[in-house]
Design a protein around this motif. Structure first.
Motif, PDB file in Angstrom:
ATOM      1  N   TYR A  99      28.048  38.222  35.888  1.00  0.00           N
ATOM      2  CA  TYR A  99      29.187  39.025  36.321  1.00  0.00           C
ATOM      3  C   TYR A  99      29.457  40.131  35.298  1.00  0.00           C
ATOM      4  O   TYR A  99      29.504  39.870  34.086  1.00  0.00           O
ATOM      5  CB  TYR A  99      30.424  38.140  36.495  1.00  0.00           C
ATOM      6  N   TYR A 100      29.650  41.344  35.818  1.00  0.00           N
ATOM      7  CA  TYR A 100      29.869  42.524  34.980  1.00  0.00           C
ATOM      8  C   TYR A 100      31.199  43.178  35.358  1.00  0.00           C
ATOM      9  O   TYR A 100      31.527  43.281  36.544  1.00  0.00           O
ATOM     10  CB  TYR A 100      28.770  43.558  35.196  1.00  0.00           C
ATOM     11  N   CYS A 101      31.924  43.677  34.368  1.00  0.00           N
ATOM     12  CA  CYS A 101      33.082  44.510  34.671  1.00  0.00           C
ATOM     13  C   CYS A 101      32.693  45.970  34.509  1.00  0.00           C
ATOM     14  O   CYS A 101      31.782  46.311  33.741  1.00  0.00           O
ATOM     15  CB  CYS A 101      34.271  44.157  33.784  1.00  0.00           C
ATOM     16  N   LYS A 102      33.380  46.808  35.270  1.00  0.00           N
ATOM     17  CA  LYS A 102      33.129  48.247  35.239  1.00  0.00           C
ATOM     18  C   LYS A 102      34.446  48.984  35.213  1.00  0.00           C
ATOM     19  O   LYS A 102      35.376  48.629  35.940  1.00  0.00           O
ATOM     20  CB  LYS A 102      32.335  48.681  36.476  1.00  0.00           C
ATOM     21  N   ALA A 103      34.511  50.007  34.379  1.00  0.00           N
ATOM     22  CA  ALA A 103      35.658  50.916  34.336  1.00  0.00           C
ATOM     23  C   ALA A 103      35.156  52.295  34.751  1.00  0.00           C
ATOM     24  O   ALA A 103      34.147  52.772  34.226  1.00  0.00           O
ATOM     25  CB  ALA A 103      36.255  50.970  32.941  1.00  0.00           C
ATOM     26  N   ALA A 104      35.856  52.919  35.711  1.00  0.00           N
ATOM     27  CA  ALA A 104      35.384  54.193  36.247  1.00  0.00           C
ATOM     28  C   ALA A 104      36.505  55.210  36.324  1.00  0.00           C
ATOM     29  O   ALA A 104      37.603  54.913  36.803  1.00  0.00           O
ATOM     30  CB  ALA A 104      34.775  53.992  37.634  1.00  0.00           C
ATOM     31  N   LEU A 105      36.196  56.404  35.837  1.00  0.00           N
ATOM     32  CA  LEU A 105      37.052  57.572  35.990  1.00  0.00           C
ATOM     33  C   LEU A 105      36.074  58.709  36.211  1.00  0.00           C
ATOM     34  O   LEU A 105      35.532  59.263  35.255  1.00  0.00           O
ATOM     35  CB  LEU A 105      37.898  57.791  34.736  1.00  0.00           C
ATOM     36  N   VAL A 106      35.835  59.005  37.491  1.00  0.00           N
ATOM     37  CA  VAL A 106      34.747  59.905  37.871  1.00  0.00           C
ATOM     38  C   VAL A 106      34.780  61.174  37.018  1.00  0.00           C
ATOM     39  O   VAL A 106      35.839  61.821  36.909  1.00  0.00           O
ATOM     40  CB  VAL A 106      34.848  60.266  39.364  1.00  0.00           C
ATOM     41  N   PRO A 107      33.627  61.552  36.434  1.00  0.00           N
ATOM     42  CA  PRO A 107      32.285  60.975  36.582  1.00  0.00           C
ATOM     43  C   PRO A 107      31.910  59.939  35.522  1.00  0.00           C
ATOM     44  O   PRO A 107      30.743  59.570  35.410  1.00  0.00           O
ATOM     45  CB  PRO A 107      31.396  62.199  36.420  1.00  0.00           C
ATOM     46  N   ILE A 108      32.892  59.460  34.777  1.00  0.00           N
ATOM     47  CA  ILE A 108      32.608  58.546  33.671  1.00  0.00           C
ATOM     48  C   ILE A 108      32.601  57.114  34.171  1.00  0.00           C
ATOM     49  O   ILE A 108      33.478  56.713  34.939  1.00  0.00           O
ATOM     50  CB  ILE A 108      33.670  58.697  32.579  1.00  0.00           C
ATOM     51  N   THR A 109      31.625  56.330  33.724  1.00  0.00           N
ATOM     52  CA  THR A 109      31.539  54.915  34.069  1.00  0.00           C
ATOM     53  C   THR A 109      31.123  54.129  32.839  1.00  0.00           C
ATOM     54  O   THR A 109      30.180  54.515  32.141  1.00  0.00           O
ATOM     55  CB  THR A 109      30.503  54.665  35.176  1.00  0.00           C
ATOM     56  N   TYR A 110      31.829  53.039  32.595  1.00  0.00           N
ATOM     57  CA  TYR A 110      31.481  52.129  31.512  1.00  0.00           C
ATOM     58  C   TYR A 110      31.248  50.742  32.085  1.00  0.00           C
ATOM     59  O   TYR A 110      31.974  50.309  32.988  1.00  0.00           O
ATOM     60  CB  TYR A 110      32.588  52.061  30.467  1.00  0.00           C
ATOM     61  N   TRP A 111      30.253  50.046  31.538  1.00  0.00           N
ATOM     62  CA  TRP A 111      29.914  48.688  31.956  1.00  0.00           C
ATOM     63  C   TRP A 111      30.003  47.738  30.773  1.00  0.00           C
ATOM     64  O   TRP A 111      29.704  48.104  29.637  1.00  0.00           O
ATOM     65  CB  TRP A 111      28.478  48.632  32.496  1.00  0.00           C
ATOM     66  N   GLY A 112      30.369  46.503  31.078  1.00  0.00           N
ATOM     67  CA  GLY A 112      30.276  45.453  30.084  1.00  0.00           C
ATOM     68  C   GLY A 112      28.868  44.893  30.031  1.00  0.00           C
ATOM     69  O   GLY A 112      27.987  45.297  30.801  1.00  0.00           O
ATOM     70  N   GLN A 113      28.663  43.935  29.129  1.00  0.00           N
ATOM     71  CA  GLN A 113      27.334  43.374  28.905  1.00  0.00           C
ATOM     72  C   GLN A 113      27.023  42.224  29.865  1.00  0.00           C
ATOM     73  O   GLN A 113      25.868  41.800  29.960  1.00  0.00           O
ATOM     74  CB  GLN A 113      27.199  42.890  27.459  1.00  0.00           C
ATOM     75  N   GLY A 114      28.022  41.719  30.542  1.00  0.00           N
ATOM     76  CA  GLY A 114      27.818  40.649  31.508  1.00  0.00           C
ATOM     77  C   GLY A 114      28.114  39.270  30.943  1.00  0.00           C
ATOM     78  O   GLY A 114      27.954  39.022  29.744  1.00  0.00           O
ATOM     79  N   THR A 115      28.540  38.384  31.836  1.00  0.00           N
ATOM     80  CA  THR A 115      28.777  36.986  31.478  1.00  0.00           C
ATOM     81  C   THR A 115      28.212  36.103  32.595  1.00  0.00           C
ATOM     82  O   THR A 115      28.402  36.389  33.776  1.00  0.00           O
ATOM     83  CB  THR A 115      30.271  36.709  31.233  1.00  0.00           C
ATOM     84  N   GLN A 116      27.493  35.064  32.208  1.00  0.00           N
ATOM     85  CA  GLN A 116      26.813  34.209  33.172  1.00  0.00           C
ATOM     86  C   GLN A 116      27.786  33.194  33.771  1.00  0.00           C
ATOM     87  O   GLN A 116      28.506  32.501  33.045  1.00  0.00           O
ATOM     88  CB  GLN A 116      25.656  33.460  32.511  1.00  0.00           C
ATOM     89  N   VAL A 117      27.766  33.102  35.091  1.00  0.00           N
ATOM     90  CA  VAL A 117      28.505  32.066  35.814  1.00  0.00           C
ATOM     91  C   VAL A 117      27.486  31.232  36.577  1.00  0.00           C
ATOM     92  O   VAL A 117      26.696  31.770  37.349  1.00  0.00           O
ATOM     93  CB  VAL A 117      29.528  32.680  36.785  1.00  0.00           C
ATOM     94  N   THR A 118      27.501  29.933  36.335  1.00  0.00           N
ATOM     95  CA  THR A 118      26.593  29.026  37.014  1.00  0.00           C
ATOM     96  C   THR A 118      27.412  27.950  37.714  1.00  0.00           C
ATOM     97  O   THR A 118      28.204  27.249  37.065  1.00  0.00           O
ATOM     98  CB  THR A 118      25.612  28.372  36.034  1.00  0.00           C
TER      99      THR A 118
END
Length: 116
Positions: free
Chosen positions: A94-113
């Protein structure tokens, strides 16, 4: 530089719950729309949940409606994903994303099992 840091993933049994958190550093979340995505091996990243800025309007993928809830705390510069009634098919990074067009930032992700 800007960082988004996710936490809260892990192993949970079917029917269980998890709460994911994503905290932003050197970025003001109040200006950004925030989303959670997930990805499994060999598949495209898919949108799970979205929350807007001013009104805080939300939307969800059909697969998670009624089970997942997205929320934000602009004071803490964080976004959350409460996941209930988890199913094995929710297993993903699972990844979070922050967006303010045209800028986008992503997190590194966290595993859900989700597994018994």
């Amino acid at each position: 530089q800007v960082q988004l840091v996710e936490s809260g993933g892990g192993l949970v049994q079917p029917g269980g719950s998890l709460r994911l958190s994503c905290e932003g550093f050197r970025v003001s979340f109040s200006l950004y729309s925030l989303s959670w995505y997930r990805q499994t091996p060999g598949k495209d990243r898919e949108l799970v949940a979205y929350i807007g800025t001013i009104s805080g309007s939300t939307s969800y993928a059909d697969a998670v409606k009624g089970r997942f809830t997205i929320s934000r705390d602009n004071v803490k510069n964080a976004v959350y994903l409460q996941m209930n009634s988890l199913k094995p098919e929710d297993t993903a990074v699972y990844y979070c994303k922050a967006a303010l067009v045209p800028i986008t930032y992503w997190g590194q992700g966290t595993q859900v099992t989700v597994s018994s």
